[in-house]
Design an enzyme around this catalytic site. Structure first.
Site, PDB file in Angstrom:
ATOM      1  N   LYS A  52       0.934   8.059  -1.687  1.00 51.55           N
ATOM      2  CA  LYS A  52       1.591   6.799  -1.985  1.00 51.55           C
ATOM      3  C   LYS A  52       1.083   6.324  -3.340  1.00 51.55           C
ATOM      4  CE  LYS A  52      -1.543   4.254   1.128  1.00 51.55           C
ATOM      5  NZ  LYS A  52      -2.290   5.247   1.885  1.00 51.55           N
ATOM      6  N   ASP A  77      -4.823  -1.629  -4.238  1.00 50.08           N
ATOM      7  CA  ASP A  77      -6.122  -1.487  -3.578  1.00 50.08           C
ATOM      8  C   ASP A  77      -7.091  -0.736  -4.485  1.00 50.08           C
ATOM      9  OD1 ASP A  77      -4.979   1.025  -3.378  1.00 50.08           O
ATOM     10  OD2 ASP A  77      -5.772   1.411  -1.380  1.00 50.08           O
ATOM     11  N   SER A  79     -10.823   3.885  -0.326  1.00 51.09           N
ATOM     12  CA  SER A  79      -9.549   3.185  -0.480  1.00 51.09           C
ATOM     13  C   SER A  79      -9.689   1.673  -0.537  1.00 51.09           C
ATOM     14  CB  SER A  79      -8.606   3.621   0.642  1.00 51.09           C
ATOM     15  OG  SER A  79      -7.333   3.138   0.389  1.00 51.09           O
ATOM     16  N   HIS A  80      -9.111   0.985   0.466  1.00 51.37           N
ATOM     17  CA  HIS A  80      -9.103  -0.475   0.463  1.00 51.37           C
ATOM     18  C   HIS A  80     -10.374  -1.056   1.068  1.00 51.37           C
ATOM     19  CE1 HIS A  80      -7.690   1.136   4.215  1.00 51.37           C
ATOM     20  NE2 HIS A  80      -8.072   0.016   4.801  1.00 51.37           N
ATOM     21  N   ASP A 112      -8.274   2.321  -4.749  1.00 48.91           N
ATOM     22  CA  ASP A 112      -7.950   3.627  -5.333  1.00 48.91           C
ATOM     23  C   ASP A 112      -6.507   3.731  -5.821  1.00 48.91           C
ATOM     24  OD1 ASP A 112      -7.043   3.583  -2.664  1.00 48.91           O
ATOM     25  OD2 ASP A 112      -7.051   5.763  -2.547  1.00 48.91           O
ATOM     26  N   ASP A 165      -3.439   3.422  -4.390  1.00 49.07           N
ATOM     27  CA  ASP A 165      -2.253   3.956  -3.711  1.00 49.07           C
ATOM     28  C   ASP A 165      -1.481   2.886  -2.949  1.00 49.07           C
ATOM     29  OD1 ASP A 165      -4.190   3.772  -1.769  1.00 49.07           O
ATOM     30  OD2 ASP A 165      -4.109   5.881  -1.151  1.00 49.07           O
ATOM     31  N   ARG A 166      -2.104   1.734  -2.690  1.00 45.72           N
ATOM     32  CA  ARG A 166      -1.379   0.656  -1.985  1.00 45.72           C
ATOM     33  C   ARG A 166      -0.857  -0.377  -2.970  1.00 45.72           C
ATOM     34  NH1 ARG A 166      -4.357  -0.874   3.604  1.00 45.72           N
ATOM     35  NH2 ARG A 166      -4.744   1.258   4.295  1.00 45.72           N
TER      36      ARG A 166
HETATM   37  C1  G16 Z   1      -4.634   5.355   4.804  1.00 47.02           C
HETATM   38  C2  G16 Z   1      -3.515   6.337   4.941  1.00 47.02           C
HETATM   39  C3  G16 Z   1      -2.245   5.630   5.294  1.00 47.02           C
HETATM   40  C4  G16 Z   1      -2.437   4.757   6.509  1.00 47.02           C
HETATM   41  C5  G16 Z   1      -3.578   3.809   6.268  1.00 47.02           C
HETATM   42  C6  G16 Z   1      -3.932   2.950   7.465  1.00 47.02           C
HETATM   43  O1  G16 Z   1      -4.401   4.554   3.696  1.00 47.02           O
HETATM   44  O2  G16 Z   1      -3.324   7.057   3.753  1.00 47.02           O
HETATM   45  O3  G16 Z   1      -1.267   6.592   5.488  1.00 47.02           O
HETATM   46  O4  G16 Z   1      -1.285   4.033   6.799  1.00 47.02           O
HETATM   47  O5  G16 Z   1      -4.724   4.547   5.943  1.00 47.02           O
HETATM   48  O6  G16 Z   1      -4.501   3.721   8.439  1.00 47.02           O
HETATM   49  P1  G16 Z   1      -5.202   3.085   9.682  1.00 47.02           P
HETATM   50  O7  G16 Z   1      -4.183   2.189  10.322  1.00 47.02           O
HETATM   51  O8  G16 Z   1      -5.580   4.264  10.515  1.00 47.02           O
HETATM   52  O9  G16 Z   1      -6.387   2.277   9.203  1.00 47.02           O
HETATM   53  P2  G16 Z   1      -5.518   4.333   2.592  1.00 47.02           P
HETATM   54  O10 G16 Z   1      -4.873   3.458   1.573  1.00 47.02           O
HETATM   55  O11 G16 Z   1      -6.660   3.681   3.321  1.00 47.02           O
HETATM   56  O12 G16 Z   1      -5.865   5.702   2.122  1.00 47.02           O
END
Ligand code: G16
Length: 564
Positions: free
Chosen positions: A393, A292, A116-117, A294, A296-297
């Site tokens: 998302k 981000d 992801s990010h 991938d 989704d953000r």
């Molecule tokens: C993932 C989850 C999100 C979550 C985020 C942050 O996002 O899909 O639902 O809000 O992590 O999680 P944490 O606070 O545990 O780091 P992504 O975009 O990283 O897949």
């Protein structure tokens, strides 16, 4: 040629427990002999009897190690009686695109290769996550089953002679015989299905008129930043080819790179500073958005880089869904947010008479509500916004939704926010992240907080900072009972609620790959005083949050790594 599978002996690896969204580790960990193979076999084991003859979607954000991981998945899937894999050309699929494809093709699920990010490249992070047949991230019951498998795995199945070299470089269908069965690998364009979906949801002609301008209206000057992540291929198709955005002036960093150009592909004010500076420095820009790795953000900014918090973004969209054709056709069935997300959307839900849900952090907690037809729009403070069009998302969706609102209201981003706050009041929100803290120190801080909130005199105590006083009304560790399947998620973050409605929340992130990231969420509501700078407004509450947690004493940290 008929290929044969073999069984390879292996031993378990410690720590293959999926976090908030899949297994995320340094690339060098995934490169260890059998590490990735074990985890893939465990995913397939956890799918149980549904696996035989199934189809899976496979792809990711193109970060380093994606191709190697896909080659492993192909050979293991073939040996495990999977009938077909649908893979993105060059291994590319955004996370929302995987969700969409699973739903369009009605298949058993998908394997998404992304951290992801988190930064990518050989020295940084890789990740593997699983999506289920509704298109959404696997719920705890599935990830727990995968984790149990990882603790006892003894062997994996493999098809060593299946030639995977350059397979994903060309689109088309490849059929093999493995152990006498047909096994199909279909390499597809990663954008077609997703672009079609966006065209069904939004009025592309109106959005094109907004971006290009008309006789009656000047062009609305956007800058869309893919941060060298996977959205680049979708941004080119949607914004440049479909909506007429200028390829040099309106989009940036749209070629996916396997190390994201050495940046941290996380759309927030710290890591998307490049975009913020460009929009600030060039007053002709009306709007900026970033995604981000991938896809989704999303982060939304207006003219002069006027920042929209994700909590406000969700509330504004909730208040304006009538200008998006999808919602006219499908209706609006309820809203939701994650617990740490500020409650701005709750006020919209109340006014519109909509059902409202508060779930733990993690998109996986929205899926059941959507499947039950009780949730249309949801979001998280972590820059996630989406609807029931898929079960992830969706960054590009969020930007198209914002542009639809702007087109409809004929107002700037800042005007829309100010109008919203004037009607509903304002939830001031900020999040302090302390990244890569020592894990023991972070755990000790959380234990300290657990003990503190359990002490008999905690509720009722008053803390004062900069002459502002806050009295504790309630404190707990958030737990959630899913209204649909009644599953329970416990210990989802320590909440301290004050008598004026302000909140402090402490969580350890579940998406890091090393050390611990402490997240401190600060939220307060003002009915009248809605135009003050958020950091100024929240400073006393931040100080109270640091005093209560003794964060500096435990971690040695003077300042957060990221403030959003
Ligand atoms: C993932 C989850 C999100 C979550 C985020 C942050 O996002 O899909 O639902 O809000 O992590 O999680 P944490 O606070 O545990 O780091 P992504 O975009 O990283 O897949």
């Amino acid at each position: 040629m008929d290929l044969s599978s073999v069984v390879i002996q292996t031993t378990p690896f410690e720590g293959q427990k999926p976090g908030t969204s899949g297994l995320r580790k340094k690339v060098k960990v995934f490169m260890e002999k059998n590490y990735t193979e074990n985890f893939i076999q465990c995913i397939l084991n956890a799918l149980g009897s549904k696996l035989q003859g199934c189809t899976l979607v496979v792809g990711g954000d193109g970060r380093y190690f994606t191709k190697q991981a896909i080659n492993i998945i192909i050979r293991i899937a073939a040996a495990n009686e999977v009938a077909k894999l649908i893979i993105g050309h060059l291994g590319i699929f955004s996370t929302p695109a995987v969700s969409s494809l699973i739903r369009t093709h009605k298949v058993l699920g998908g394997i998404v290769l992304t951290a992801s990010h988190n930064p990518g490249g050989i020295r940084n992070d890789f990740g593997i996550k699983v999506n289920i047949d509704n298109g959404g991230p696997a719920p705890d019951s599935v990830t727990d089953a995968i984790y149990e498998e990882t603790k006892k795995i003894k062997e994996y199945k493999f098809t060593p002679k299946l030639e995977t070299d350059r397979l994903i470089d060309n689109m088309g269908t490849h059929t093999y015989k493995v152990d006498g069965r047909d096994f199909v690998v279909e390499i597809i364009d990663p954008t077609t299905d997703y672009v079609n979906l966006m065209k069904q949801i939004f009025d592309f002609q109106k959005l094109r008129d907004l971006i290009r301008g008309t006789d009656k209206r000047p062009p609305f000057n956007v800058l869309i930043d893919s941060m060298n992540g996977v959205t680049g291929v979708y941004v080119r198709k949607i914004f440049v080819e479909e909506l007429g955005a200028h390829p040099d002036n309106n989009v940036t960093r749209i070629v996916p790179l396997d190390n994201f150009g050495e940046i941290h592909p996380d759309p927030n004010l710290t890591y998307a500073k490049d975009l913020v500076d460009k929009v600030k420095d060039n007053p002709t820009y009306d709007f900026g958005a970033a995604f981000d790795g991938d896809g989704d953000r999303n982060m939304i900014i207006g003219k002069n880089a006027f920042f929209v918090t994700p909590s406000d973004s969700l509330a504004v969209l909730a208040n304006n869904l009538e200008c998006i054709p999808y919602f006219k056709n499908h209706g609006i069935h309820g809203f939701a947010r994650s617990m740490p997300t500020a409650a701005a959307v709750d006020r919209v839900a109340k006014k519109l008479g909509m059902e409202m849900f508060e779930v733990p952090t993690g998109w996986k907690y929205f899926g059941n509500l959507m499947d039950a037809g009780r949730l249309s729009l949801c979001g998280e403070e972590s820059f996630g916004t989406g609807s029931d069009h898929i079960r992830e998302k969706d960054g590009i969706w969020a930007v198209l939704a914002w542009l639809s609102v702007i087109e409809h209201k004929k107002m700037s981003v800042e005007e829309i926010l100010k109008e919203h706050w004037s009607i509903y009041g304002r939830n001031y929100f900020t999040r302090y992240d302390y990244e890569e803290c020592d894990s023991d120190a972070a755990n000790q801080m959380m234990t300290h907080l657990e003990k503190l909130i359990a002490s008999s005199d905690f509720v009722g105590k008053t803390y004062t900072a900069s002459k502002k006083s806050y009295t504790i009304e309630k404190a707990d560790n958030f737990s959630y009972v899913d209204p649909i399947d009644k599953s329970v998620a416990k210990n989802q973050g320590i909440r301290i609620l004050f008598s004026d409605g302000s909140r402090l929340i402490y969580r350890l992130s579940g998406t890091g790959s090393s050390g611990a990231t402490i997240r401190l969420y600060i939220d307060s509501y003002e009915k009248e005083n809605v135009f003050t700078d958020a950091q100024v407004m929240l400073k006393p509450l931040v100080d109270v949050g640091l005093e209560i947690s003794q964060l500096k004493k435990f971690t040695g940290r003077d300042a957060p790594t990221v403030i959003t």
